[in-house]
Scaffold this motif. Structure first.
Motif, short mmCIF file in Angstrom:
data_model
loop_
_atom_site.label_atom_id
_atom_site.label_comp_id
_atom_site.label_asym_id
_atom_site.label_seq_id
_atom_site.Cartn_x
_atom_site.Cartn_y
_atom_site.Cartn_z
N SER A 177 51.08 38.81 66.04
CA SER A 177 50.46 37.20 66.31
C SER A 177 49.00 37.21 65.78
O SER A 177 48.49 36.21 65.59
N ASP A 178 48.62 38.55 65.43
CA ASP A 178 47.22 38.68 64.59
C ASP A 178 47.35 38.57 63.28
O ASP A 178 46.48 38.47 62.53
N ASP A 179 48.57 38.80 62.72
CA ASP A 179 48.65 38.55 61.24
C ASP A 179 48.95 37.20 60.75
O ASP A 179 49.83 36.26 61.07
N PRO A 180 48.14 36.52 59.72
CA PRO A 180 48.10 35.33 59.24
C PRO A 180 49.61 34.69 58.73
O PRO A 180 49.82 33.72 58.89
N LYS A 181 50.43 35.91 58.35
CA LYS A 181 51.84 35.69 57.95
C LYS A 181 52.60 34.89 59.22
O LYS A 181 53.63 34.28 59.07
N LYS A 206 50.81 34.05 62.60
CA LYS A 206 50.32 33.57 63.80
C LYS A 206 50.68 32.13 64.02
O LYS A 206 50.83 31.90 65.48
N THR A 207 50.81 31.47 63.08
CA THR A 207 51.18 30.12 63.42
C THR A 207 52.71 29.85 63.24
O THR A 207 53.50 30.57 62.60
N ASN A 208 53.31 28.69 63.80
CA ASN A 208 54.71 28.48 63.74
C ASN A 208 55.19 28.06 62.08
O ASN A 208 56.23 28.74 61.66
N ALA A 209 54.40 27.35 61.76
CA ALA A 209 54.40 26.94 60.28
C ALA A 209 54.64 28.29 59.45
O ALA A 209 55.45 28.34 58.32
N ALA A 210 53.65 29.14 59.62
CA ALA A 210 53.52 30.34 58.87
C ALA A 210 54.82 31.26 59.18
O ALA A 210 55.32 31.75 58.27
N ARG A 211 55.18 31.32 60.46
CA ARG A 211 56.45 32.15 60.74
C ARG A 211 57.72 31.43 60.12
O ARG A 211 58.48 32.20 59.53
N ILE A 212 57.82 29.96 59.90
CA ILE A 212 58.90 29.54 59.37
C ILE A 212 59.05 29.93 57.67
O ILE A 212 60.11 30.33 57.42
N VAL A 213 57.88 29.97 57.27
CA VAL A 213 57.78 30.60 55.77
C VAL A 213 58.12 32.01 55.70
O VAL A 213 59.00 32.27 54.78
N ASN A 214 57.86 32.58 56.54
CA ASN A 214 58.09 34.24 56.61
C ASN A 214 59.06 34.52 57.44
O ASN A 214 59.08 35.63 58.04
N ARG A 215 60.31 33.69 57.62
CA ARG A 215 61.25 33.80 58.60
C ARG A 215 62.11 35.10 58.40
O ARG A 215 62.17 36.08 59.29
N THR A 216 62.37 35.66 57.08
CA THR A 216 63.24 36.60 57.19
C THR A 216 62.63 38.14 57.55
O THR A 216 63.34 38.89 58.11
N GLU A 217 61.28 37.93 57.15
CA GLU A 217 60.72 39.41 57.23
C GLU A 217 60.39 39.47 59.21
O GLU A 217 60.65 40.46 59.75
#
Length: 418
Positions: free
Chosen positions: A289-293, A295-306
């Motif tokens: 949750s501290d990682d910019p990739k 931290k936010t739901n929008a970022a998590r969607i982009v980096n879903r696979t990882e």
């Protein structure tokens, strides 16, 4: 219409006390709407074909067993959607049967039917015919495709609609994965939702009649309901122009929100906001949750696979029970994937009273699933179990139409009544 009477002192009042419903429907969507109204206190008269009745009476096994343990001809399927109804076996193909139904419609507030488009007109039981004899009648037609449009004459079934409304395009594993491809829901969800929308529309029409004094025709279509219930997936398409894809148990708009493997099976993690994700990370000791990739739901969607790969590596370290207990303490939404045996053994399901029993005239005490509606002042009432075919024919015709025993016997001899 039934006469409105006051409940005895101290007795619970039914929300729809005084409303009488004529149920000409069969199978699921229409009967579900009628049962909902019956649970709310309406009197429901179900018209069935002599000799065979509602199609679902034969949709088994399993079948009801009588008090001696002998298998009857009524399937368990029928019992899911026909309590709080009285069964009247009338042959509507015979003119005398049609007249009986017309006379019953004169005494009813609501009529529900799910015949194919235009079929009831030949019997004089369509809305235009019945509104002449009962202008206050609320007439709800449930069909696959509605009363208008190029598909109106087509028969419609839940499975067919799940394909046509887009649901199967987003249900199932992704193409290219083992087992990938379109998948329907495990229950006839479009039928159930159509039944619920129908009962809601009927209640609105009752209120409108209180103002205008007039009944009306309600046109319910499974396809309309299916399209409406595509909710966020439909909006995702309308705003992006891109067709959503099948994602298995993953969610297109929030993450992590899917099933995950555990050391002894699977569990569901349903994180719906950044705060819940932060609590998940804190509880598990992960810095995600501290990682910019992430931290936010929008970022998590982009980096879903990882992210999903890392969560899966984590969740296999405990059993499902251990994870559920651990994450509940951290206020992270999660839960097991239950079988129906698990469901009805669950202490919370038991505490909510979701399994009931009712006395059936042939089967004795039978199990049923309760209504989910809870009222503080007008509780759901379980008055009668799903009835045997034609069990109330004589009773209804005597009490509602004031026919004599001799008249009923004569109609039975003619094959009008079952």
């Amino acid at each position: 219409m039934t006469e409105q009477t006051a409940a005895p002192t101290g007795a619970p009042v039914a929300a729809l006390q005084g409303i009488r419903v004529l149920d000409l429907s069969r199978v699921l969507a229409g009967p579900w709407a009628a049962q909902t109204l019956g649970d709310l206190g309406a009197e429901v008269i179900k018209i069935e074909r002599p000799g065979s009745g509602d199609d679902t009476r034969t949709w088994g096994p399993p079948f009801l067993k009588d008090k001696e343990g002998n298998t009857t001809t009524d399937a368990a399927y029928y019992f899911c959607t026909n309590r709080n109804k009285r069964s009247v076996a009338v042959d509507m193909a015979k003119p005398a049967g049609q007249q009986l139904i017309v006379e019953l419609a004169k005494q009813c507030d609501v009529l529900i039917e799910n015949f194919k488009f235009g079929n009831l007109k030949q019997y004089g039981l369509d809305y235009d015919s019945l509104k002449v004899v009962n202008p206050r009648l609320i007439y709800c037609s449930v069909t696959g495709f509605g009363q208008t449009g190029p598909y109106a004459p087509r028969p419609g079934y839940d499975f067919l609609i799940q394909g046509m409304d887009g649901l199967m395009s987003v249900t199932g594993l992704p193409d290219g994965e083992p087992g990938g491809g379109p998948m329907k829901a495990g229950v006839a969800i479009t039928d159930v939702l159509t039944g619920l929308f129908s009962s809601t529309a009927i209640l609105a029409a009752i209120q409108a009649r209180n103002i205008t004094g007039r009944g009306q025709h309600i046109d319910m279509a499974l396809l309309d309901v299916g399209v409406a219930c595509m909710i966020n997936q439909a909006m995702n398409y309308l705003y992006s122009g891109e067709n959503p894809q099948r994602m298995g148990n993953a969610h297109p708009n929030t993450l992590p929100y899917q099933d995950f493997p555990t050391s002894d099976g699977y569990m569901i993690v349903a994180i719906g906001n950044d705060g819940q994700f932060a609590r998940f990370c804190k509880a598990t000791g992960k810095p995600w949750s501290d990682d910019p990739k992430f931290k936010t739901n929008a970022a998590r969607i982009v980096n879903r696979t990882e992210l999903i790969a890392m969560v899966r590596q984590l969740t296999v370290t405990k059993t499902t029970k251990e994870w559920v207990e651990f994450l509940e303490k951290a206020q992270v939404p999660c839960g097991p994937i239950n079988t129906l045996a698990d469901v009805f053994a669950d202490p919370h399901v038991k505490a909510r009273g979701m399994q009931i029993s009712m006395t059936h005239p042939v089967g004795g005490e039978i199990p049923l699933v309760a209504s989910p509606m809870r009222f503080s002042d007008t509780p759901v009432q379980y008055r009668t179990a799903p009835p045997p075919l034609g069990y109330h024919t004589r009773e209804v015709l005597k009490d509602t139409l004031f026919l004599s025993d001799a008249q009923i016997d004569d109609l039975t001899t003619q094959g009008v009544l079952g």
